[in-house]
Design a protein around this motif. Structure first.
Motif, PDB file in Angstrom:
ATOM      1  N   GLN A   6      56.838  -3.019  83.918  1.00 41.75           N
ATOM      2  CA  GLN A   6      55.898  -3.081  85.043  1.00 41.75           C
ATOM      3  C   GLN A   6      55.564  -4.534  85.376  1.00 41.75           C
ATOM      4  OE1 GLN A   6      54.690  -0.360  86.901  1.00 41.75           O
ATOM      5  NE2 GLN A   6      56.339   0.619  85.744  1.00 41.75           N
ATOM      6  N   VAL A   7      55.903  -4.949  86.567  1.00 41.39           N
ATOM      7  CA  VAL A   7      55.585  -6.311  87.015  1.00 41.39           C
ATOM      8  C   VAL A   7      54.152  -6.319  87.551  1.00 41.39           C
ATOM      9  CG1 VAL A   7      56.235  -8.160  88.617  1.00 41.39           C
ATOM     10  CG2 VAL A   7      58.008  -6.729  87.594  1.00 41.39           C
ATOM     11  N   PRO A   8      53.296  -7.228  87.068  1.00 41.72           N
ATOM     12  CA  PRO A   8      51.901  -7.241  87.537  1.00 41.72           C
ATOM     13  C   PRO A   8      51.795  -7.691  89.000  1.00 41.72           C
ATOM     14  CG  PRO A   8      52.310  -9.145  86.155  1.00 41.72           C
ATOM     15  CD  PRO A   8      53.552  -8.308  86.093  1.00 41.72           C
ATOM     16  N   PRO A   9      50.684  -7.374  89.681  1.00 39.64           N
ATOM     17  CA  PRO A   9      50.519  -7.730  91.105  1.00 39.64           C
ATOM     18  C   PRO A   9      50.608  -9.233  91.377  1.00 39.64           C
ATOM     19  CG  PRO A   9      48.762  -6.238  90.383  1.00 39.64           C
ATOM     20  CD  PRO A   9      49.535  -6.619  89.172  1.00 39.64           C
ATOM     21  N   SER A  10      50.355 -10.052  90.352  1.00 39.33           N
ATOM     22  CA  SER A  10      50.414 -11.512  90.537  1.00 39.33           C
ATOM     23  C   SER A  10      51.834 -12.030  90.738  1.00 39.33           C
ATOM     24  CB  SER A  10      49.787 -12.225  89.340  1.00 39.33           C
ATOM     25  OG  SER A  10      48.399 -11.987  89.294  1.00 39.33           O
ATOM     26  N   LEU A  11      52.833 -11.194  90.378  1.00 44.86           N
ATOM     27  CA  LEU A  11      54.236 -11.620  90.485  1.00 44.86           C
ATOM     28  C   LEU A  11      55.026 -10.701  91.409  1.00 44.86           C
ATOM     29  CD1 LEU A  11      55.145 -12.339  86.733  1.00 44.86           C
ATOM     30  CD2 LEU A  11      54.454 -13.999  88.472  1.00 44.86           C
ATOM     31  N   SER A  12      56.072 -11.239  92.022  1.00 36.19           N
ATOM     32  CA  SER A  12      57.018 -10.445  92.816  1.00 36.19           C
ATOM     33  C   SER A  12      58.433 -10.907  92.513  1.00 36.19           C
ATOM     34  CB  SER A  12      56.742 -10.587  94.316  1.00 36.19           C
ATOM     35  OG  SER A  12      55.493 -10.013  94.652  1.00 36.19           O
ATOM     36  N   ILE A  13      59.401 -10.028  92.783  1.00 35.36           N
ATOM     37  CA  ILE A  13      60.815 -10.329  92.501  1.00 35.36           C
ATOM     38  C   ILE A  13      61.635 -10.243  93.787  1.00 35.36           C
ATOM     39  CG2 ILE A  13      62.897  -9.515  91.281  1.00 35.36           C
ATOM     40  CD1 ILE A  13      61.000  -8.329  89.142  1.00 35.36           C
ATOM     41  N   GLY A  15      65.940 -10.553  94.855  1.00 36.93           N
ATOM     42  CA  GLY A  15      67.267 -10.629  94.260  1.00 36.93           C
ATOM     43  C   GLY A  15      67.467  -9.548  93.212  1.00 36.93           C
ATOM     44  N   ASN A  16      68.261  -9.840  92.198  1.00 43.79           N
ATOM     45  CA  ASN A  16      68.645  -8.846  91.199  1.00 43.79           C
ATOM     46  C   ASN A  16      67.458  -8.471  90.308  1.00 43.79           C
ATOM     47  OD1 ASN A  16      69.726  -7.431  88.950  1.00 43.79           O
ATOM     48  ND2 ASN A  16      71.742  -8.309  89.369  1.00 43.79           N
ATOM     49  N   GLU A  17      66.848  -7.333  90.622  1.00 46.62           N
ATOM     50  CA  GLU A  17      65.640  -6.889  89.917  1.00 46.62           C
ATOM     51  C   GLU A  17      65.926  -6.523  88.462  1.00 46.62           C
ATOM     52  OE1 GLU A  17      62.486  -3.433  90.803  1.00 46.62           O
ATOM     53  OE2 GLU A  17      62.831  -4.772  92.507  1.00 46.62           O
ATOM     54  N   ALA A  18      67.096  -5.954  88.210  1.00 50.46           N
ATOM     55  CA  ALA A  18      67.448  -5.553  86.838  1.00 50.46           C
ATOM     56  C   ALA A  18      67.516  -6.767  85.914  1.00 50.46           C
ATOM     57  CB  ALA A  18      68.777  -4.800  86.836  1.00 50.46           C
ATOM     58  N   VAL A  19      68.164  -7.838  86.391  1.00 53.16           N
ATOM     59  CA  VAL A  19      68.256  -9.063  85.585  1.00 53.16           C
ATOM     60  C   VAL A  19      66.858  -9.648  85.383  1.00 53.16           C
ATOM     61  CG1 VAL A  19      69.130 -11.439  85.514  1.00 53.16           C
ATOM     62  CG2 VAL A  19      70.624  -9.598  86.292  1.00 53.16           C
ATOM     63  N   ALA A  20      66.059  -9.675  86.462  1.00 54.46           N
ATOM     64  CA  ALA A  20      64.700 -10.229  86.383  1.00 54.46           C
ATOM     65  C   ALA A  20      63.863  -9.477  85.345  1.00 54.46           C
ATOM     66  CB  ALA A  20      64.032 -10.172  87.753  1.00 54.46           C
ATOM     67  N   LYS A  21      63.900  -8.153  85.414  1.00 50.63           N
ATOM     68  CA  LYS A  21      63.092  -7.343  84.487  1.00 50.63           C
ATOM     69  C   LYS A  21      63.599  -7.447  83.053  1.00 50.63           C
ATOM     70  CE  LYS A  21      61.034  -3.993  87.646  1.00 50.63           C
ATOM     71  NZ  LYS A  21      60.918  -2.558  87.998  1.00 50.63           N
ATOM     72  N   ASP A  22      64.905  -7.572  82.897  1.00 54.64           N
ATOM     73  CA  ASP A  22      65.471  -7.748  81.558  1.00 54.64           C
ATOM     74  C   ASP A  22      64.941  -9.034  80.924  1.00 54.64           C
ATOM     75  OD1 ASP A  22      67.362  -7.540  79.286  1.00 54.64           O
ATOM     76  OD2 ASP A  22      68.295  -9.263  80.262  1.00 54.64           O
ATOM     77  N   ILE A  23      64.990 -10.137  81.682  1.00 58.01           N
ATOM     78  CA  ILE A  23      64.515 -11.418  81.141  1.00 58.01           C
ATOM     79  C   ILE A  23      63.007 -11.354  80.886  1.00 58.01           C
ATOM     80  CG2 ILE A  23      64.285 -13.903  81.529  1.00 58.01           C
ATOM     81  CD1 ILE A  23      66.837 -13.749  83.267  1.00 58.01           C
ATOM     82  N   LEU A  24      62.249 -10.823  81.849  1.00 54.17           N
ATOM     83  CA  LEU A  24      60.795 -10.722  81.688  1.00 54.17           C
ATOM     84  C   LEU A  24      60.432  -9.927  80.436  1.00 54.17           C
ATOM     85  CD1 LEU A  24      59.538 -10.101  85.355  1.00 54.17           C
ATOM     86  CD2 LEU A  24      59.042 -12.090  83.932  1.00 54.17           C
ATOM     87  N   SER A  25      61.124  -8.808  80.219  1.00 52.46           N
ATOM     88  CA  SER A  25      60.804  -7.947  79.072  1.00 52.46           C
ATOM     89  C   SER A  25      61.071  -8.652  77.744  1.00 52.46           C
ATOM     90  CB  SER A  25      61.605  -6.644  79.142  1.00 52.46           C
ATOM     91  OG  SER A  25      62.988  -6.893  78.941  1.00 52.46           O
ATOM     92  N   ARG A  26      62.020  -9.602  77.755  1.00 47.05           N
ATOM     93  CA  ARG A  26      62.361 -10.310  76.516  1.00 47.05           C
ATOM     94  C   ARG A  26      61.385 -11.434  76.187  1.00 47.05           C
ATOM     95  NH1 ARG A  26      67.388 -12.884  77.038  1.00 47.05           N
ATOM     96  NH2 ARG A  26      67.951 -12.150  79.111  1.00 47.05           N
ATOM     97  N   ILE A  27      60.675 -11.942  77.206  1.00 44.12           N
ATOM     98  CA  ILE A  27      59.770 -13.085  76.948  1.00 44.12           C
ATOM     99  C   ILE A  27      58.301 -12.746  77.205  1.00 44.12           C
ATOM    100  CG2 ILE A  27      61.547 -14.847  77.337  1.00 44.12           C
ATOM    101  CD1 ILE A  27      60.531 -15.236  80.179  1.00 44.12           C
ATOM    102  N   TRP A  28      58.016 -11.492  77.545  1.00 41.08           N
ATOM    103  CA  TRP A  28      56.645 -11.076  77.876  1.00 41.08           C
ATOM    104  C   TRP A  28      55.726 -11.281  76.671  1.00 41.08           C
ATOM    105  CZ3 TRP A  28      55.196 -10.794  82.585  1.00 41.08           C
ATOM    106  CH2 TRP A  28      54.004 -10.152  82.958  1.00 41.08           C
TER     107      TRP A  28
END
Length: 371
Positions: A6-13, A15-28
């Motif tokens: 779940q991306v918080p309201p403070s952020l938006s994506i 381009g490639n959402e799958a890659v973005a969420k994969d990276i975010l989930s690894r460094i959250w």
């Protein structure tokens, strides 16, 4: 599953959402480090090119002043803070707010400054860039790139992710030239610190630079470092090396606007194994800028490099200097977008845009001595 992230309201994506969420989930919720590479290019002193300073000559002080502000909370190399014509403050104010709230450490790298910051910094042994119109604007490009790689590896050792950013006035013009020489961009899509983007001037300068360098659009597609040597600036070489070096170990946030897109282009051109472990962290102001097209630029580099941007809004700020960001001034710089994205990530989303704005106001009052 990263797709459930779940991306918080403070952020938006974008381009490639799958890659973005994969990276975010690894460094959250993990620990990051912020780096800012400062450099000068004499391109910034060509009248009309850059508004990152009150006069063309003062643009040479902007990177050093931004670095001092980051480290000391004040400037030493000049009086006051780096300000655009019209009294609009440097984006470093948002960067400092993000670093203050998150507790993320910051480091300054001198890629080649004519005006050197009065603080401790990493020095890669570079010299400032000449005006691109000479067609041979950066010396020792390979050394800068390799030393950048060493720094990237170094910062990756005890951090979960890295933010790589810049302060280099005149850098959207050099970025445009490098990306056109590499063929990732065929037209002027870069932004400007002014709402009146001097597109014609930049295009004319790049054309003159290409003539003097004996190159054409796309002719250096297989030689990114040569593109920097001919028409780039020292920051691009160092930061591209850092992206390649760090991304082998940890995710990398490339913090900045169209200027940092050139860093991504060179990094991917030198070693595309970084794709999948990098994203561009920027601001809503840049993504929504009608005079540039960051999405189109990144799409021209690689389809799997996403954009994650912070939804900062200064429209309700009581200070006109900050409201100006909503009118198309500044938009990005000194990693303000990347550091804000990083602050939200490292706090697992607890830090919000409202928190960042409150801290920016506090800093702004202190810096300008407003009661």
């Amino acid at each position: 599953m990263t797709s459930d992230f779940q991306v918080p309201p403070s952020l938006s994506i974008k381009g490639n959402e799958a890659v973005a969420k994969d990276i975010l989930s690894r460094i959250w919720g993990k620990r990051g480090v912020f780096t800012c590479t400062v450099a000068n290019t004499l391109t910034s002193t060509i009248p009309g090119v850059s508004e990152a300073g009150d006069t063309p000559e003062l643009t040479l002080f902007t990177p050093a002043a931004d670095a001092e502000l980051l480290v000391l909370g004040k400037t030493v190399c000049m009086k006051g803070i780096p300000i655009n014509p019209g009294g609009i403050p440097t984006p470093a104010t948002l960067t400092i707010a993000a670093l203050n709230l998150s507790g993320i450490q910051s480091h300054v790298i001198n890629a080649g400054c004519k005006i050197v910051p009065n603080i401790p910094f990493y020095d890669v042994g570079g010299t400032y860039g000449e005006a691109i119109t000479c067609g041979k604007s950066v010396k020792d490009v390979e050394m800068l790139y390799e030393r950048g790689k060493i720094l990237g590896e170094l910062f990756a050792k005890d951090n979960d992710f890295i933010v790589i950013s810049e302060s280099c006035a005149g850098g959207t013009t050099t970025a445009m030239a490098v990306m056109m020489a590499m063929g990732v961009m065929k037209e002027n899509l870069v932004s400007s610190s002014s709402p009146n983007n001097p597109k014609e001037l930049k295009t004319n300068l790049v054309n003159e630079a290409f003539r003097n360098a004996g190159i054409s659009i796309g002719s250096l597609a297989d030689d990114p470092l040569k593109a920097i040597e001919c028409v780039g600036d020292p920051m691009i070489a160092v930061n591209a090396g850092m992206v390649v070096g760090a991304s082998k170990h940890v995710p990398v946030i490339i913090g900045g606007g169209t200027q940092m897109a050139a860093v991504i282009a060179v990094a991917v051109g030198m070693d595309d194994s970084c794709v999948g472990n990098i994203f561009q962290g920027t601001t809503r102001w840049l993504v929504e800028d009608r005079n540039s097209d960051i999405e189109k630029i990144i799409a021209g580099i690689h389809k799997d490099v996403p954009l994650i941007y912070v939804n900062m809004d200064y429209s309700k700020s009581p200070y006109e200097g900050l409201q100006a960001y909503e009118w198309g001034f500044i938009k990005e710089g000194v990693g303000c977008g990347g550091s804000s994205v990083a602050a939200i990530i490292s706090s697992s989303g607890k830090i919000t845009c409202d928190d960042l704005l409150e801290e920016v106001h506090r800093l702004y009052r202190n810096i300008l001595h407003i009661e």
